[in-house]
Design a protein around this motif. Structure first.
Motif, short mmCIF file in Angstrom:
data_model
loop_
_atom_site.label_atom_id
_atom_site.label_comp_id
_atom_site.label_asym_id
_atom_site.label_seq_id
_atom_site.Cartn_x
_atom_site.Cartn_y
_atom_site.Cartn_z
N GLU A 101 52.54 33.58 -1.50
CA GLU A 101 51.59 33.34 -0.41
C GLU A 101 50.15 33.58 -0.86
O GLU A 101 49.22 32.94 -0.39
CB GLU A 101 51.92 34.24 0.77
N ASP A 102 49.96 34.55 -1.76
CA ASP A 102 48.61 34.89 -2.22
C ASP A 102 48.06 33.90 -3.23
O ASP A 102 46.84 33.83 -3.46
CB ASP A 102 48.59 36.30 -2.84
N PHE A 103 48.94 33.14 -3.87
CA PHE A 103 48.51 32.24 -4.94
C PHE A 103 48.74 30.77 -4.60
O PHE A 103 48.74 29.93 -5.49
CB PHE A 103 49.25 32.58 -6.24
N MET A 104 48.94 30.46 -3.33
CA MET A 104 49.31 29.09 -2.96
C MET A 104 48.11 28.17 -2.76
O MET A 104 48.26 26.97 -2.67
CB MET A 104 50.15 29.11 -1.68
N GLY A 105 46.90 28.72 -2.71
CA GLY A 105 45.72 27.91 -2.43
C GLY A 105 45.23 27.14 -3.64
O GLY A 105 45.67 27.34 -4.77
N ARG A 106 44.30 26.23 -3.40
CA ARG A 106 43.63 25.46 -4.45
C ARG A 106 42.19 25.92 -4.57
O ARG A 106 41.59 26.34 -3.58
CB ARG A 106 43.66 23.96 -4.12
N PRO A 107 41.59 25.82 -5.75
CA PRO A 107 40.17 26.17 -5.87
C PRO A 107 39.30 25.16 -5.14
O PRO A 107 39.68 24.00 -4.97
CB PRO A 107 39.93 26.11 -7.39
N ASP A 108 38.15 25.62 -4.70
CA ASP A 108 37.22 24.75 -3.98
C ASP A 108 36.35 24.01 -4.99
O ASP A 108 35.17 24.32 -5.16
CB ASP A 108 36.37 25.59 -3.03
N LEU A 109 36.94 23.02 -5.66
CA LEU A 109 36.20 22.25 -6.65
C LEU A 109 35.41 21.14 -5.97
O LEU A 109 35.87 20.54 -4.99
CB LEU A 109 37.15 21.66 -7.70
N TYR A 110 34.27 20.82 -6.53
CA TYR A 110 33.37 19.82 -5.95
C TYR A 110 34.06 18.46 -5.84
O TYR A 110 33.97 17.80 -4.80
CB TYR A 110 32.12 19.72 -6.83
N SER A 111 34.76 18.04 -6.89
CA SER A 111 35.40 16.72 -6.87
C SER A 111 36.54 16.67 -5.85
O SER A 111 36.80 15.61 -5.26
CB SER A 111 35.92 16.36 -8.26
N PHE A 112 37.23 17.79 -5.60
CA PHE A 112 38.33 17.81 -4.65
C PHE A 112 37.86 17.53 -3.23
O PHE A 112 38.63 17.05 -2.40
CB PHE A 112 39.04 19.17 -4.67
N ARG A 113 36.59 17.85 -2.93
CA ARG A 113 36.08 17.64 -1.58
C ARG A 113 35.99 16.16 -1.22
O ARG A 113 35.88 15.81 -0.04
CB ARG A 113 34.69 18.27 -1.43
N HIS A 114 36.02 15.30 -2.22
CA HIS A 114 35.88 13.86 -1.98
C HIS A 114 37.23 13.15 -1.93
O HIS A 114 37.27 11.93 -1.77
CB HIS A 114 35.01 13.24 -3.06
#
Length: 333
Positions: A101-114
């Motif tokens: 549960e603590d490691f399930m997220g993704r980093p907030d990368l600039y390219s991912f926002r698009h």
């Protein structure tokens, strides 16, 4: 007079830029550690670029060598972004299984926002209730589709799509066998894409169909762009500079989303609750109430578009699948 005014302004801009870069470098590498905690071990990097040069052409080998010195839990910097590196079976099991549960997220990368307006299940950073509701929606859609019976055969829709494409591929290979030699890879890629299109969109294309080839090319371009990495993801100041690669990446994601949105709207116009044709239909069926009762999540056409795009990419986006099929075919021959 004009030149005398212009030079000081230029010098001020250069000095301001240098000061900003220095402050960013200091902020990156000089962060206070909360009382009672220790700094994560790891190699020191260079200002702005971090440990990028240390990784070289074979980053997996460089990281393995670093782990021997700094341990199974270490920190490196990709640009100005700190990255935690885990090594060793027990350490990885602890993180991904026992503390999943603590490691399930993704980093907030600039390219991912698009990608899918930042709402992608695969690339979005959200891992809370909204993400769980959409994942549940995707799972329910897949389950409904896989269990839906075929209206023309005694099998389920999924098995029918795979069988039809296998027959079409055999006919295509028999046609190509009239030549002295041929590379089956292209036709295997198109066949996999056709199965995924049939599952997601309920439509099988001719192997030479322009729309199918466009989807294949867009997906290949997306894989190459996402896999090659974007420096702006790790050095934030680059987000404000002209970037031809990033513009192409944004255009690619917008074109794919527009294509899926068009197909979803066509499905809405011909939707029949008693005749589920594909995954898109099953998602529309689950979205009829418009709001998820558990998470109060708005379920719109765009939600369906994002989920279908994720499922399509997950099923088709890995070239290793195509390579495996190619080697299997060669082995059988």
């Amino acid at each position: 007079m004009g030149n005398e005014v212009f030079l000081p302004i230029t010098e001020l801009l250069i000095a301001f830029t240098v000061c900003c870069l220095v402050l960013m470098a200091i902020k990156t590498f000089w962060k206070p550690i909360p009382k009672g905690l220790k700094r994560v071990p790891g190699p020191r990097g260079y200002p702005l670029i971090g440990n990028m040069l240390d990784l070289g052409k074979n980053p997996h080998q460089a990281l393995a060598k670093m782990s021997q010195k700094y341990g199974d839990v270490m920190q490196i910097h990709l640009g100005t972004r700190p990255v935690l590196v885990l090594s060793g079976l027990e350490t990885i099991r602890q993180a991904l299984v026992k503390q999943g549960e603590d490691f399930m997220g993704r980093p907030d990368l600039y390219s991912f926002r698009h990608i899918s307006d930042g709402q992608s299940l695969t690339f979005g950073r959200d891992s809370g209730e909204v993400w769980r509701a959409r994942r549940k929606l995707a799972q329910n859609g897949l389950k409904t589709f896989s269990a839906s019976p075929s209206p023309t055969a005694s099998t389920c829709l999924l098995e029918e799509h795979v069988s039809q494409e296998a027959d079409a591929l055999i006919l295509k290979l028999q046609e190509l066998m009239k030549e002295k030699s041929f590379d089956p890879y292209r036709w295997l890629v198109v066949s996999v894409a056709n199965v995924i299109c049939a599952m997601c969109f309920g439509k099988r294309y001719s192997h030479d169909d322009v729309e199918l080839l466009s989807i294949v090319n867009m997906n290949n371009d997306f894989g190459e762009a996402a896999g090659s990495g974007n420096p702006a993801d790790f050095i934030p100041i680059l987000q404000y500079l002209p970037n031809r690669t990033m513009r192409a990446f944004k255009d690619l994601t917008q074109r794919f989303s527009a294509l899926v949105l068009k197909i979803v709207r066509e499905h809405h116009s011909s939707f029949d609750k008693d005749h589920i044709r594909d995954i898109t239909d099953s998602l529309i069926d689950h979205c009829q109430d418009k709001v998820d009762e558990n998470a109060n999540v708005q379920l719109s056409d765009h939600t369906v578009v994002h989920i279908v795009g994720d499922l399509f990419g997950a099923g088709f986006g890995y070239s290793v699948t195509h390579r495996f099929l190619s080697w299997s075919l060669i082995y059988l021959v």
